[in-house]
Design a protein around this motif. Structure first.
Motif, mmCIF file in Angstrom:
data_model
loop_
_atom_site.group_PDB
_atom_site.id
_atom_site.type_symbol
_atom_site.label_atom_id
_atom_site.label_comp_id
_atom_site.label_asym_id
_atom_site.label_seq_id
_atom_site.Cartn_x
_atom_site.Cartn_y
_atom_site.Cartn_z
ATOM 1 N N LEU A 180 8.676 -29.578 31.663
ATOM 2 C CA LEU A 180 9.726 -29.383 32.645
ATOM 3 C C LEU A 180 10.351 -30.735 32.943
ATOM 4 N N VAL A 181 11.651 -30.842 32.662
ATOM 5 C CA VAL A 181 12.374 -32.078 32.879
ATOM 6 C C VAL A 181 13.311 -31.909 34.061
ATOM 7 N N LEU A 182 13.704 -33.017 34.647
ATOM 8 C CA LEU A 182 14.685 -32.990 35.723
ATOM 9 C C LEU A 182 16.056 -32.721 35.123
ATOM 10 N N ALA A 183 16.642 -31.584 35.490
ATOM 11 C CA ALA A 183 17.972 -31.245 34.981
ATOM 12 C C ALA A 183 19.053 -32.009 35.735
ATOM 13 N N GLN A 184 18.909 -32.099 37.055
ATOM 14 C CA GLN A 184 19.856 -32.850 37.878
ATOM 15 C C GLN A 184 19.215 -33.165 39.218
ATOM 16 N N SER A 185 19.567 -34.291 39.784
ATOM 17 C CA SER A 185 19.047 -34.668 41.096
ATOM 18 C C SER A 185 19.687 -33.785 42.156
ATOM 19 N N PRO A 186 18.881 -33.131 42.987
ATOM 20 C CA PRO A 186 19.455 -32.232 43.988
ATOM 21 C C PRO A 186 20.134 -33.002 45.111
ATOM 22 N N LYS A 187 21.140 -32.406 45.684
ATOM 23 C CA LYS A 187 21.818 -33.010 46.835
ATOM 24 C C LYS A 187 21.110 -32.642 48.132
ATOM 25 N N GLY A 188 20.522 -31.460 48.170
ATOM 26 C CA GLY A 188 19.722 -31.039 49.310
ATOM 27 C C GLY A 188 18.327 -30.720 48.819
ATOM 28 N N GLU A 189 17.844 -29.521 49.139
ATOM 29 C CA GLU A 189 16.536 -29.120 48.648
ATOM 30 C C GLU A 189 16.624 -28.722 47.174
ATOM 31 N N PRO A 190 15.567 -28.959 46.397
ATOM 32 C CA PRO A 190 15.575 -28.536 44.996
ATOM 33 C C PRO A 190 15.650 -27.018 44.886
ATOM 34 N N ASP A 191 16.284 -26.551 43.823
ATOM 35 C CA ASP A 191 16.414 -25.109 43.598
ATOM 36 C C ASP A 191 16.250 -24.821 42.110
ATOM 37 N N ALA A 192 16.668 -23.624 41.674
ATOM 38 C CA ALA A 192 16.450 -23.199 40.290
ATOM 39 C C ALA A 192 17.179 -24.078 39.283
ATOM 40 N N SER A 193 18.212 -24.803 39.720
ATOM 41 C CA SER A 193 18.977 -25.643 38.793
ATOM 42 C C SER A 193 18.424 -27.064 38.681
ATOM 43 N N THR A 194 17.380 -27.382 39.448
ATOM 44 C CA THR A 194 16.880 -28.752 39.488
ATOM 45 C C THR A 194 16.086 -29.116 38.232
ATOM 46 N N PHE A 195 15.314 -28.165 37.706
ATOM 47 C CA PHE A 195 14.453 -28.434 36.558
ATOM 48 C C PHE A 195 14.845 -27.562 35.368
ATOM 49 N N ARG A 196 14.499 -28.033 34.188
ATOM 50 C CA ARG A 196 14.796 -27.302 32.950
ATOM 51 C C ARG A 196 13.537 -27.277 32.081
ATOM 52 N N LEU A 197 13.185 -26.093 31.587
ATOM 53 C CA LEU A 197 12.029 -25.945 30.706
ATOM 54 C C LEU A 197 12.448 -26.191 29.265
ATOM 55 N N GLU A 198 11.709 -27.044 28.590
ATOM 56 C CA GLU A 198 11.957 -27.346 27.178
ATOM 57 C C GLU A 198 10.673 -27.139 26.386
ATOM 58 N N THR A 199 10.815 -26.896 25.111
ATOM 59 C CA THR A 199 9.670 -26.870 24.204
ATOM 60 C C THR A 199 9.958 -27.850 23.070
ATOM 61 N N VAL A 200 8.993 -28.725 22.823
ATOM 62 C CA VAL A 200 9.119 -29.735 21.784
ATOM 63 C C VAL A 200 7.813 -29.773 20.995
ATOM 64 N N ALA A 201 7.822 -30.520 19.917
ATOM 65 C CA ALA A 201 6.617 -30.641 19.102
ATOM 66 C C ALA A 201 5.543 -31.430 19.849
#
Length: 342
Positions: A11-32
């Protein structure tokens, strides 16, 4: 699944939240899954810790530690298993407490390892809670800053959280009159009936200052500050002469709430001066080299034996970590929040 067939969820940081973190804050990735080179080992995360300090780490600007930048793996303490090793001090199958972050696998040269877990560790996740950073925070704050004396009044907010549940019990063992502040009747009942606090005040109800004063008829000698906001406003007038205030967090303000408006600093400084208060802010990561071994020596037996009670809030998968994190910041957790990753 064999290592060669495995993938690394992260789980990587997708974008820094302006208020409380929400569903758009993190992004799930799969890598080797990475392969360890000379002087490296491959760690597989089994348990992940969720903690309030993580909110500070996802600001756009650096705070007391470097911020997590968009695209980077989210930081976090972990219990990890050594699955491959080119380091003589680490054997396959051993468990370590490190900071692998929100992912299944990571490479390590050993420099990020806090400790190697004992082979007979009864509950490895405890090394992320009562035997890890939160428990260490509680022990350090009380003993190195609070210096409790029998008969004094000790108050802690977030009383059933990862730090609060430990420090309140330690203060009680030191002979203090212990008052917790928590959000909800069920948490307050747990603090009194199970943790042994003398009283617990629900901060969500009306008349918090008056109810807190009634629970602290002799004033407050030690206040563990980790919340801020209206709770702090209720506590401050009750602080006694020569009182102590360990400061390890201000979760009510981590998203910028309550930072604007009238200048309240003169009023606070006046209270601190007239009451000869000792307020000491600390970042527990600074204290590991000098004090963590002493903490483990003092606390492992009381915690593993149940003399000091702990409660965990278990999140069931890595994919659920973002939701667990937002619930933690909203006060939805009950006890130490850990994610069962593998």
């Amino acid at each position: 699944m064999s290592q060669s067939a495995a993938v690394n969820r992260r789980l990587v940081l997708a974008q820094s939240p302006k208020g409380e973190p929400d569903a758009s804050t993190f992004r799930l990735e799969t890598v080797a899954v990475p392969t360890p080179g000379p002087g490296q080992m491959l760690l597989r995360t089994t348990w992940l810790s969720l903690d309030p300090y993580m909110r500070v780490r996802i600001y756009e600007t650096d705070g007391y530690m470097a911020s997590v930048k968009p695209g980077e793996v989210m930081v976090g303490g972990t219990v990890s298993e050594v699955v491959a090793s080119n380091l003589p001090d680490y054997k396959v199958g051993e468990l370590v407490h490190s900071y692998a972050g929100w992912q299944d696998y990571t490479l390590s040269d050993g420099s990020d390892v806090i400790i190697k877990l004992p082979a007979n560790a009864k509950q490895p996740s405890l090394y992320l809670g009562s035997l890890g950073m939160p428990g260490f925070t509680a022990w350090y704050a009380l003993n190195q800053i609070g210096h409790p004396k029998a008969g004094e009044t000790f108050v802690v907010a977030a009383a059933t959280g990862a730090v609060g549940q430990i420090i309140g019990q330690l203060a009680k063992l030191a002979g203090c009159h212990v008052v917790g502040i928590a959000g909800g009747a069920d948490k307050c009942a747990y603090a009194v009936k199970e943790l042994g606090f003398d009283a617990c005040i629900d901060h969500r109800g009306a008349g918090l200052p008056e109810r807190l004063k009634a629970a602290c008829p002799k004033g407050i000698d030690i206040y563990m500050e980790n919340v801020g906001g209206p709770v702090f406003d209720a506590v401050l007038p009750l602080m006694n002469l020569n009182s102590r205030m360990p400061l390890c967090g201000l979760v009510a303000h981590y998203s910028g709430a309550g930072m604007n408006g009238a200048d309240r600093l003169p009023g606070f400084l006046t209270e601190a001066l007239f009451k000869r208060m000792k307020l000491e802010g600390f970042i527990i990561f600074d204290q590991y080299p000098a004090h963590y071994a002493n903490f483990l020596a003092a606390m492992t037996q009381p915690i593993e034996s149940g003399a000091v009670k702990i409660r965990e809030h278990v999140v069931g998968s890595l994919e659920e970590a973002p939701q667990g994190f937002t619930e933690l910041l909203a006060g939805g957790n009950f006890g130490k929040v850990v994610v069962k990753v593998a």
